[in-house]
Scaffold this motif. Structure first.
Motif, PDB file in Angstrom:
ATOM      1  N   SER A  65      -8.148  10.584   5.121  1.00 35.94           N
ATOM      2  CA  SER A  65      -9.380  10.240   5.837  1.00 35.94           C
ATOM      3  C   SER A  65     -10.386   9.570   4.905  1.00 35.94           C
ATOM      4  O   SER A  65     -11.106   8.655   5.323  1.00 35.94           O
ATOM      5  CB  SER A  65      -9.984  11.474   6.496  1.00 35.94           C
ATOM      6  N   LEU A  66     -10.440  10.007   3.631  1.00 35.71           N
ATOM      7  CA  LEU A  66     -11.324   9.345   2.673  1.00 35.71           C
ATOM      8  C   LEU A  66     -10.871   7.908   2.412  1.00 35.71           C
ATOM      9  O   LEU A  66     -11.703   6.990   2.334  1.00 35.71           O
ATOM     10  CB  LEU A  66     -11.378  10.130   1.363  1.00 35.71           C
ATOM     11  N   LEU A  67      -9.583   7.703   2.272  1.00 34.33           N
ATOM     12  CA  LEU A  67      -9.067   6.350   2.065  1.00 34.33           C
ATOM     13  C   LEU A  67      -9.352   5.460   3.269  1.00 34.33           C
ATOM     14  O   LEU A  67      -9.678   4.283   3.110  1.00 34.33           O
ATOM     15  CB  LEU A  67      -7.565   6.385   1.788  1.00 34.33           C
ATOM     16  N   MET A  68      -9.218   6.018   4.458  1.00 34.21           N
ATOM     17  CA  MET A  68      -9.444   5.225   5.664  1.00 34.21           C
ATOM     18  C   MET A  68     -10.920   4.850   5.811  1.00 34.21           C
ATOM     19  O   MET A  68     -11.242   3.789   6.343  1.00 34.21           O
ATOM     20  CB  MET A  68      -8.967   5.964   6.910  1.00 34.21           C
ATOM     21  N   SER A  69     -11.812   5.704   5.341  1.00 32.19           N
ATOM     22  CA  SER A  69     -13.233   5.378   5.452  1.00 32.19           C
ATOM     23  C   SER A  69     -13.699   4.453   4.333  1.00 32.19           C
ATOM     24  O   SER A  69     -14.671   3.722   4.500  1.00 32.19           O
ATOM     25  CB  SER A  69     -14.069   6.653   5.458  1.00 32.19           C
ATOM     26  N   TRP A  70     -13.034   4.460   3.180  1.00 28.57           N
ATOM     27  CA  TRP A  70     -13.453   3.636   2.053  1.00 28.57           C
ATOM     28  C   TRP A  70     -12.737   2.287   1.979  1.00 28.57           C
ATOM     29  O   TRP A  70     -13.254   1.359   1.388  1.00 28.57           O
ATOM     30  CB  TRP A  70     -13.220   4.367   0.741  1.00 28.57           C
ATOM     31  N   THR A  71     -11.515   2.213   2.507  1.00 24.52           N
ATOM     32  CA  THR A  71     -10.738   0.977   2.398  1.00 24.52           C
ATOM     33  C   THR A  71     -10.354   0.480   3.781  1.00 24.52           C
ATOM     34  O   THR A  71     -10.624   1.119   4.793  1.00 24.52           O
ATOM     35  CB  THR A  71      -9.459   1.205   1.568  1.00 24.52           C
ATOM     36  N   PHE A  72      -9.711  -0.664   3.801  1.00 22.15           N
ATOM     37  CA  PHE A  72      -9.262  -1.261   5.058  1.00 22.15           C
ATOM     38  C   PHE A  72      -7.744  -1.176   5.189  1.00 22.15           C
ATOM     39  O   PHE A  72      -7.089  -2.125   5.600  1.00 22.15           O
ATOM     40  CB  PHE A  72      -9.715  -2.725   5.138  1.00 22.15           C
ATOM     41  N   LEU A  73      -7.188  -0.027   4.853  1.00 25.53           N
ATOM     42  CA  LEU A  73      -5.745   0.168   4.961  1.00 25.53           C
ATOM     43  C   LEU A  73      -5.362   0.507   6.397  1.00 25.53           C
ATOM     44  O   LEU A  73      -6.164   1.048   7.161  1.00 25.53           O
ATOM     45  CB  LEU A  73      -5.298   1.315   4.046  1.00 25.53           C
ATOM     46  N   THR A  74      -4.111   0.220   6.733  1.00 18.86           N
ATOM     47  CA  THR A  74      -3.610   0.662   8.026  1.00 18.86           C
ATOM     48  C   THR A  74      -3.311   2.153   7.947  1.00 18.86           C
ATOM     49  O   THR A  74      -3.322   2.739   6.867  1.00 18.86           O
ATOM     50  CB  THR A  74      -2.322  -0.098   8.397  1.00 18.86           C
ATOM     51  N   GLU A  75      -3.035   2.777   9.095  1.00 19.09           N
ATOM     52  CA  GLU A  75      -2.738   4.216   9.107  1.00 19.09           C
ATOM     53  C   GLU A  75      -1.540   4.532   8.214  1.00 19.09           C
ATOM     54  O   GLU A  75      -1.570   5.467   7.431  1.00 19.09           O
ATOM     55  CB  GLU A  75      -2.442   4.684  10.538  1.00 19.09           C
ATOM     56  N   TRP A  76      -0.486   3.755   8.358  1.00 21.71           N
ATOM     57  CA  TRP A  76       0.740   4.008   7.601  1.00 21.71           C
ATOM     58  C   TRP A  76       0.502   3.844   6.108  1.00 21.71           C
ATOM     59  O   TRP A  76       0.910   4.691   5.303  1.00 21.71           O
ATOM     60  CB  TRP A  76       1.842   3.074   8.081  1.00 21.71           C
ATOM     61  N   HIS A  77      -0.154   2.754   5.716  1.00 20.72           N
ATOM     62  CA  HIS A  77      -0.427   2.538   4.301  1.00 20.72           C
ATOM     63  C   HIS A  77      -1.383   3.598   3.756  1.00 20.72           C
ATOM     64  O   HIS A  77      -1.288   3.986   2.597  1.00 20.72           O
ATOM     65  CB  HIS A  77      -1.010   1.136   4.079  1.00 20.72           C
ATOM     66  N   GLY A  78      -2.279   4.074   4.589  1.00 20.45           N
ATOM     67  CA  GLY A  78      -3.184   5.141   4.175  1.00 20.45           C
ATOM     68  C   GLY A  78      -2.440   6.432   3.884  1.00 20.45           C
ATOM     69  O   GLY A  78      -2.738   7.123   2.901  1.00 20.45           O
ATOM     70  N   TYR A  79      -1.458   6.769   4.747  1.00 23.98           N
ATOM     71  CA  TYR A  79      -0.673   7.976   4.502  1.00 23.98           C
ATOM     72  C   TYR A  79       0.191   7.842   3.255  1.00 23.98           C
ATOM     73  O   TYR A  79       0.329   8.775   2.474  1.00 23.98           O
ATOM     74  CB  TYR A  79       0.191   8.334   5.711  1.00 23.98           C
ATOM     75  N   VAL A  80       0.777   6.670   3.061  1.00 27.91           N
ATOM     76  CA  VAL A  80       1.599   6.460   1.862  1.00 27.91           C
ATOM     77  C   VAL A  80       0.740   6.565   0.610  1.00 27.91           C
ATOM     78  O   VAL A  80       1.119   7.214  -0.378  1.00 27.91           O
ATOM     79  CB  VAL A  80       2.324   5.094   1.939  1.00 27.91           C
ATOM     80  N   ALA A  81      -0.436   5.968   0.636  1.00 25.34           N
ATOM     81  CA  ALA A  81      -1.333   6.051  -0.515  1.00 25.34           C
ATOM     82  C   ALA A  81      -1.822   7.482  -0.731  1.00 25.34           C
ATOM     83  O   ALA A  81      -1.912   7.948  -1.877  1.00 25.34           O
ATOM     84  CB  ALA A  81      -2.521   5.114  -0.315  1.00 25.34           C
ATOM     85  N   ALA A  82      -2.110   8.203   0.337  1.00 24.40           N
ATOM     86  CA  ALA A  82      -2.553   9.597   0.209  1.00 24.40           C
ATOM     87  C   ALA A  82      -1.451  10.468  -0.368  1.00 24.40           C
ATOM     88  O   ALA A  82      -1.721  11.340  -1.215  1.00 24.40           O
ATOM     89  CB  ALA A  82      -3.000  10.130   1.564  1.00 24.40           C
ATOM     90  N   MET A  83      -0.215  10.259   0.058  1.00 20.37           N
ATOM     91  CA  MET A  83       0.893  11.024  -0.518  1.00 20.37           C
ATOM     92  C   MET A  83       1.060  10.697  -1.992  1.00 20.37           C
ATOM     93  O   MET A  83       1.281  11.587  -2.820  1.00 20.37           O
ATOM     94  CB  MET A  83       2.197  10.720   0.236  1.00 20.37           C
ATOM     95  N   GLY A  84       0.958   9.420  -2.354  1.00 21.61           N
ATOM     96  CA  GLY A  84       1.064   9.037  -3.760  1.00 21.61           C
ATOM     97  C   GLY A  84      -0.032   9.641  -4.605  1.00 21.61           C
ATOM     98  O   GLY A  84       0.217  10.132  -5.704  1.00 21.61           O
ATOM     99  N   ILE A  85      -1.257   9.635  -4.097  1.00 23.09           N
ATOM    100  CA  ILE A  85      -2.374  10.236  -4.840  1.00 23.09           C
ATOM    101  C   ILE A  85      -2.179  11.739  -4.967  1.00 23.09           C
ATOM    102  O   ILE A  85      -2.483  12.336  -5.999  1.00 23.09           O
ATOM    103  CB  ILE A  85      -3.708   9.881  -4.152  1.00 23.09           C
TER     104      ILE A  85
END
Length: 135
Positions: A65-85
């Motif tokens: 949710s923080l990534l989605m509010s700070w960046t313009f990622l899609t839902e899928w890319h946001g989840y992948v980035a969140a898992m990586g972080i």
């Protein structure tokens, strides 16, 4: 994000025990009884794994949710980035353990060689304060 939306929705807050069907009541009753049965059994450590998984996924949801509010990622890319972080602390811990305790450490390897050179093959190993029983 989906979980946070679900928790904040008015549907859950307005839902009462009277609106649940008999199948839902049976399912929730079985779930609660299984959790209680596991809590009183010798396998109660399994509940810590479940709780750890829930906490981990809540952390992933918060990062997402923080990534989605700070960046313009899609839902899928946001989840992948969140898992990586969320995996970064695990990778840092494994790297620390490998460099600290494994044979990668030159000091530890040198200490092991010194300790193995002290012992002579086929000789008993005693403590410093050893006194034989019979002499």
């Amino acid at each position: 994000m989906m979980l946070l939306t679900l928790l904040a929705s008015s549907y859950l807050s307005s839902m009462s025990i009277a609106t649940l069907s008999s199948g839902a009541l049976l399912g929730y009753g079985l779930l609660i009884s299984l959790i209680i049965a596991i809590a009183f059994s010798s396998q109660r450590w399994l509940l810590w794994y479940v709780l750890g998984g829930v906490v981990y996924w809540l952390a992933v949801e918060v990062i997402h949710s923080l990534l989605m509010s700070w960046t313009f990622l899609t839902e899928w890319h946001g989840y992948v980035a969140a898992m990586g972080i969320s995996w970064l602390p695990l990778f840092a811990w494994v790297l620390y353990r490998a460099l600290r305790y494994d044979d990668v450490s030159a000091a530890l390897q040198q200490q092991r060689e010194i300790e193995t050179a002290r012992y002579i093959e086929h000789s008993p190993i005693y403590d410093d304060d050893y006194t034989p029983r019979f002499e």
